[in-house]
Design a protein around this motif. Structure first.
Motif, mmCIF file in Angstrom:
data_model
loop_
_atom_site.group_PDB
_atom_site.id
_atom_site.type_symbol
_atom_site.label_atom_id
_atom_site.label_comp_id
_atom_site.label_asym_id
_atom_site.label_seq_id
_atom_site.Cartn_x
_atom_site.Cartn_y
_atom_site.Cartn_z
ATOM 1 N N HIS A 181 0.846 -1.181 0.000
ATOM 2 C CA HIS A 181 0.000 0.000 0.000
ATOM 3 C C HIS A 181 0.888 1.241 0.000
ATOM 4 O O HIS A 181 1.672 1.447 0.941
ATOM 5 C CB HIS A 181 -0.896 0.029 1.239
ATOM 6 N N ALA A 182 0.791 2.057 -1.033
ATOM 7 C CA ALA A 182 1.533 3.326 -1.078
ATOM 8 C C ALA A 182 0.669 4.411 -0.459
ATOM 9 O O ALA A 182 -0.476 4.638 -0.885
ATOM 10 C CB ALA A 182 1.881 3.688 -2.517
ATOM 11 N N VAL A 242 5.265 3.129 2.386
ATOM 12 C CA VAL A 242 4.627 1.877 1.979
ATOM 13 C C VAL A 242 4.449 0.975 3.193
ATOM 14 O O VAL A 242 5.371 0.816 4.002
ATOM 15 C CB VAL A 242 5.467 1.151 0.904
ATOM 16 N N THR A 243 3.249 0.426 3.338
ATOM 17 C CA THR A 243 3.002 -0.647 4.292
ATOM 18 C C THR A 243 2.610 -1.888 3.515
ATOM 19 O O THR A 243 2.180 -1.810 2.362
ATOM 20 C CB THR A 243 1.890 -0.295 5.295
ATOM 21 N N VAL A 244 2.761 -3.047 4.144
ATOM 22 C CA VAL A 244 2.472 -4.309 3.478
ATOM 23 C C VAL A 244 1.602 -5.164 4.386
ATOM 24 O O VAL A 244 1.838 -5.229 5.606
ATOM 25 C CB VAL A 244 3.765 -5.067 3.117
ATOM 26 N N THR A 245 0.595 -5.804 3.808
ATOM 27 C CA THR A 245 -0.218 -6.776 4.531
ATOM 28 C C THR A 245 -0.059 -8.145 3.895
ATOM 29 O O THR A 245 0.231 -8.266 2.706
ATOM 30 C CB THR A 245 -1.703 -6.380 4.524
ATOM 31 N N ALA A 246 -0.233 -9.180 4.710
ATOM 32 C CA ALA A 246 -0.183 -10.564 4.249
ATOM 33 C C ALA A 246 -1.562 -11.172 4.427
ATOM 34 O O ALA A 246 -2.257 -10.876 5.407
ATOM 35 C CB ALA A 246 0.856 -11.357 5.026
ATOM 36 N N ILE A 280 4.669 -1.005 -7.432
ATOM 37 C CA ILE A 280 3.430 -0.245 -7.227
ATOM 38 C C ILE A 280 3.425 0.888 -8.257
ATOM 39 O O ILE A 280 4.186 1.851 -8.144
ATOM 40 C CB ILE A 280 3.350 0.352 -5.816
ATOM 41 N N GLY A 281 2.601 0.757 -9.268
ATOM 42 C CA GLY A 281 2.531 1.755 -10.332
ATOM 43 C C GLY A 281 1.345 2.680 -10.172
ATOM 44 O O GLY A 281 0.557 2.573 -9.229
ATOM 45 N N GLY A 282 1.231 3.626 -11.097
ATOM 46 C CA GLY A 282 0.093 4.532 -11.115
ATOM 47 C C GLY A 282 0.104 5.578 -10.029
ATOM 48 O O GLY A 282 -0.955 6.127 -9.670
ATOM 49 N N LEU A 283 1.258 5.911 -9.493
ATOM 50 C CA LEU A 283 1.328 6.953 -8.477
ATOM 51 C C LEU A 283 1.241 8.324 -9.142
ATOM 52 O O LEU A 283 1.735 8.518 -10.256
ATOM 53 C CB LEU A 283 2.631 6.842 -7.682
ATOM 54 N N PRO A 284 0.615 9.289 -8.490
ATOM 55 C CA PRO A 284 0.476 10.610 -9.101
ATOM 56 C C PRO A 284 1.837 11.262 -9.334
ATOM 57 O O PRO A 284 2.686 11.307 -8.433
ATOM 58 C CB PRO A 284 -0.355 11.392 -8.084
ATOM 59 N N ALA A 285 2.055 11.743 -10.561
ATOM 60 C CA ALA A 285 3.322 12.379 -10.902
ATOM 61 C C ALA A 285 3.559 13.591 -10.011
ATOM 62 O O ALA A 285 2.645 14.379 -9.753
ATOM 63 C CB ALA A 285 3.320 12.798 -12.372
ATOM 64 N N ALA A 327 -2.616 5.990 -1.946
ATOM 65 C CA ALA A 327 -2.486 6.480 -3.314
ATOM 66 C C ALA A 327 -2.578 5.348 -4.329
ATOM 67 O O ALA A 327 -3.069 5.543 -5.447
ATOM 68 C CB ALA A 327 -1.155 7.210 -3.483
ATOM 69 N N ALA A 328 -2.097 4.169 -3.973
ATOM 70 C CA ALA A 328 -2.137 3.011 -4.873
ATOM 71 C C ALA A 328 -1.806 1.773 -4.058
ATOM 72 O O ALA A 328 -1.254 1.861 -2.957
ATOM 73 C CB ALA A 328 -1.156 3.187 -6.025
ATOM 74 N N ARG A 329 -2.167 0.636 -4.627
ATOM 75 C CA ARG A 329 -1.812 -0.639 -4.003
ATOM 76 C C ARG A 329 -1.534 -1.659 -5.080
ATOM 77 O O ARG A 329 -1.965 -1.509 -6.231
ATOM 78 C CB ARG A 329 -2.911 -1.136 -3.079
#
Length: 882
Positions: free
Chosen positions: A716-717, A755-759, A743-748, A725-727
């Motif tokens: 998760h960004a 970033v956090t990460v879940t399992a 993680i793509g598609g972040l606003p320019a 912002a994106a995941r």
């Protein structure tokens, strides 16, 4: 009952134990027969003692009139065994035996005349140091949060369990900027000083390899020290002593900059002593599954996970620090005692919560005491240094024996524990640990012997045990820790899903870092054989599947033997079999080793016992591996007869079949602890730019999966305001293969992003990990240089390509390599080792299979980053004739 108990044993396992345990097993005795004679049941010994949680300690301890407490049962057994000719069994009926004090055993509690006292459980027998937490009510003004009065007598704990599932002590990011001082920190704002109880809070310094925007904050890549706040006033934090000094003032050699006299890690907490995160504050209570004990208000707080009904759950606070304490002495050992079919659970360890803290050295050993940093274990290197060298303080066991002879633990379960699980310490001899499980333990699973120069443990057999999903709190701990010992056998165990090393052998080899010989010790004739080890070093670096250091004997004949083990799928930076500093007279033979970061066997160290310049005598023979090192004798380091394996199926079926739990004991693999739950959160999240609108995220995978395999990870960004912002979600298999998520598609022009990460498993998603450091994505255009030093080590049908990462990676982090083979193949190399190797300059290797004997091949290797594929390095070699 004290939480969920492990699944009941199958009768086949009990029968197998009866048939093959080296110490033997007496005839079956039930706890439910009619009284006979002096109180035995039909078919039982009249001296036997019967116990049930609903019994009466004023009773006779017969089958019809059982006693209630373990202590009363001990006292009866002590009296009855004196005049009894045969094994005496203490029958522990199903149920939970709660204890605030340990069951203390000494020489008086030993078997007589070559017979034993057997503490026999049913498979549903729990010895618990826990206290039930009841009376949960919603907290006004905090939706979802519940509180309950702390149980009577509970003054502190580090562990809470809900229906047998470990809850997370509150934790979060340090909410202020920190500048280290001699006594602690100054902070950018006075936030912590306004917390309810700042002195409850504990700073955690999580170590690791510096890569991908991940900071190193500890005392070496293998450690996670912890120190409590002593006081917070305004913007001044004073840290608890002696933890702070023991972690920041370690003595350094005046003529060797940065080298401590302990020779293990740095002299102070790195990265300006900034904490990685903070635990145990009410103000951090914000994620499902977190809890906090307000000791002043005598109140427990808990934020339930999805689906939990805390008002009807079995909630256990670990209270006792010892469950069983065998206190033998050299003159009067405790002997001929067995524990069978017992679950040991819900014990804690409070020293890390005190001013002593947890100033880690390695594998749960710590520096302790006022001015410990100045003298402890520094024999011969500083004035007043205590001896022997490296004799630091071990983590205690929640179940422990010292000077125990013919002690047996079989068919037992060590779970939900807060220190080491089982400690067979100084003076243990002729003892067995067989057919047990070790899981959900805060620290080391099993500890054998010590390193303080006292009577070594000898003739201890550790076989057919399953150790997994640990350590849960002190993450630098190991599965099995074996110190200075003799004639010990560690065989046919399965160790998997571990945060650091699986088996750690020996000690005291660090002086070779300054050209001195390893610490003399009594070790010899130890064997580590036929174990199955996988998914290890899932959190920390610089360890191994089997890690050994120091002198292992007096020659190759009586030195340590590492044979027949199957070791694979390491995550952290390290080796399959790691022969570290001063490791002398070790034989590594007939193992199957693959999936390591940069070596299957690390084996070359100078032997400083003389001035001849030889290497520590080591034999590496007839292994199946991937590194492909050629045969030779390198000044005493002999490498001979090893085979390159291109796939696990290349390994001899007999070695693979023999490794791990033997058939009669494989029931231990099906025994599970607690309820199935969501996984633990991933750890050590780092990021790198993947272009102007993308980030790469790297993190350590989950090794405590909640009893259900992890299926996927989601990165998760987050924007600076905490909104997403994106995941991006990838399968667990893909993450294992790639070791990163894009993680793509972040606003320019946006960010910086954390970033956090879940399992996720079949039961749901974990809490989010702690966040990465913030980073702004940037465009990348500069390609990396070519890798260096390529070598092609060939056999008839396979070859190992070895190379060193380029020093110049351009303007992006490395994500992999591309190999091309002259037979037309292209091989993409990804994985954790590809990324951790670059900043540390560690070598890489990959096996190329499917080659033809006696044929010349040309192979190229190029680095890959977000900017593209860089220039290649080329190497040519000819396979052997076969």
């Amino acid at each position: 009952m004290g939480g969920k108990m492990l699944a009941p044993r199958r009768a086949t396992l009990v029968a197998a134990l009866s048939a093959v345990l080296a110490l033997g097993v007496p005839g079956s005795v039930t706890a439910a027969g009619a009284d006979s004679g002096a109180g035995g049941s039909a078919g039982s010994h009249s001296a036997d003692v019967y116990v049930t949680p609903s019994g009466d300690d004023h009773a006779q301890g017969t089958a019809r009139h059982p006693v209630r407490s373990l202590q009363r049962a001990r006292d009866l057994a002590r009296v009855r065994s004196a005049g009894h000719d045969g094994d005496l069994t203490v029958h522990l009926a199903s149920g939970t035996y709660r204890t605030t004090e340990p069951l203390v055993l000494d020489a008086r509690d030993s078997g007589r005349g070559g017979h034993r006292i057997i503490w026999q459980g049913t498979g549903s027998t729990v010895i618990s140091g826990g206290k039930k937490v009841q009376g949960w009510k919603p907290v006004h003004g905090r939706p979802g949060l519940y509180s309950a009065p702390a149980p009577q007598g509970l003054t502190d704990t580090r562990q809470l369990y809900v229906d047998g599932v470990r809850a997370q002590r509150t934790r979060g990011e340090v909410p202020v900027g920190l500048t280290a001082t001699a006594s602690g920190y100054t902070t950018t704002v006075d936030t912590i000083a306004h917390w309810r109880h700042p002195s409850d809070a504990e700073f955690v310094y999580s170590s690791g390899e510096e890569l991908w925007n991940v900071e190193r904050n500890g005392l070496g890549q293998w450690t996670e020290p912890r120190c409590r706040i002593a006081a917070a006033k305004g913007t001044t934090l004073t840290m608890a002593q002696p933890c702070w000094d023991n972690s920041n003032k370690r003595v350094e050699f005046p003529d060797i900059p940065g080298r401590t006299v302990s020779m293990v890690g740095p002299g102070h907490l790195t990265n300006d002593a900034k904490a990685s995160y903070i635990e145990n504050a009410y103000e951090l209570l914000d994620q499902p599954g977190e809890w906090y004990l307000d000791r002043t208000a005598h109140t427990v707080y808990y934020l339930p996970r999805k689906g939990e009904d805390i008002r009807h759950a079995d909630v256990e606070a670990a209270a006792a620090e010892k469950l069983v304490d065998g206190r033998g002495t050299a003159a009067a050992p405790v002997h001929d005692v067995a524990f069978r079919g017992v679950q040991f659970s819900y014990a804690t360890w409070l020293t890390p919560s005190k001013p002593e803290g947890f100033s880690e050295i390695q594998a749960g050993y710590t520096i302790t005491g006022a001015n410990g940093w100045a003298t402890q274990g520094l024999c011969g290197f500083v004035k007043g240094g205590t001896c022997p060298f490296a004799s630091w303080t071990p983590m205690p066991g929640n179940v422990s024996f010292t000077y125990g002879t013919r002690i047996e633990f079989s068919d037992d379960d060590f779970t939900h524990l807060g220190a080491a699980g089982l400690q067979l310490g100084t003076g243990t001899s002729d003892s067995r640990v067989r057919g047990n499980t070790f899981t959900d333990i805060s620290g080391n699973g099993l500890e054998i012997g010590g390193v303080d120069g006292s009577t070594p443990a000898d003739h201890v057999e550790v076989t057919d045990n399953h150790l997994y999903a640990l350590p849960r709190e002190f993450h630098g701990s190991v599965g099995i820790l074996n110190g200075y010992t003799q004639h010990n056998t560690i065989a046919h165990n399965q160790l998997d899903h571990l945060g650091y090393s699986a088996i750690s052998m020996g000690w005291g080899g660090w002086p070779d870092k300054v050209g001195s010989p390893a610490t003399p010790n009594a070790s010899h004739d130890n064997a580590v054989s036929d174990n199955l080890i996988f998914d290890y070093m899932q959190m920390f670096d610089d360890g191994g599947g089997i890690y050994t250091q120091g002198l292992t004997g007096t020659s190759l004949a009586d030195g340590e033997k590492v044979t027949g083990n199957v070791i694979h799928d390491q995550w952290g930076l390290g080796k399959s079999v790691y022969t570290d500093n001063g490791c002398t007279y070790e034989t590594v033979e007939g193992n199957v080793l693959y999936g390591a970061s940069y070596a299957n066997v690390a084996s070359r160290h100078t032997d400083y016992r003389d001035q001849l310049g030889n290497n520590d005598p080591t034999l590496v023979k007839d292994n199946w591996w991937e590194e492909g090192t050629a045969d030779g004798d390198n000044k005493g380091l002999v490498t001979t007869g090893n085979h390159i394996m291109a796939a696990p199926s290349d390994a001899p079926a007999a070695i693979v079949a023999a490794a791990g739990i033997e058939p009669a004991y494989r029931d231990v693999l099906s025994r599970t602890a607690g309820a199935v739950s969501v996984p633990e959160a991933p750890s050590r999240v780092g990021t790198s730019t993947a272009g102007a609108d993308a980030l790469y995220a790297i993190f350590n995978p989950v090794f405590a999966d909640g009893g259900s395999p992890v299926l996927s990870y989601t990165a998760h960004a987050l924007r600076p305001d905490g909104t997403e912002a994106a995941r991006q979600t990838v399968s667990a298999a893909d993450y294992k293969r790639l070791a990163y998520i894009r993680i793509g598609g972040l606003p320019a022009g946006g960010g910086p992003f954390t970033v956090t990460v879940t399992a996720a498993n079949a039961h749901g998603s974990s809490a989010p990990s702690l966040a990465s450091a913030p980073l702004v994505p940037t465009a990348v255009t500069v390609l990396p240089d070519a890798p260096t030093g390529p070598k092609l080590r060939t056999e008839a049908t396979a070859a190992t390509l070895a190379w060193t990462p380029p020093k110049n990676m351009g303007d992006a982090k490395l994500t992999g390599y591309r190999l091309t083979v002259s037979d037309g193949r292209t091989i993409e190399v990804t994985g954790r080792d590809a990324m951790v190797g670059q900043p540390s300059g560690k070598g890489m290797f990959r096996v190329i299979g499917g080659l033809k004997p006696g044929t010349g091949y040309t192979v190229t290797v190029a680095s890959v980053t977000a900017a593209g594929v860089g220039p290649a390095a080329t190497v040519t070699a000819t396979t052997s004739a076969g």
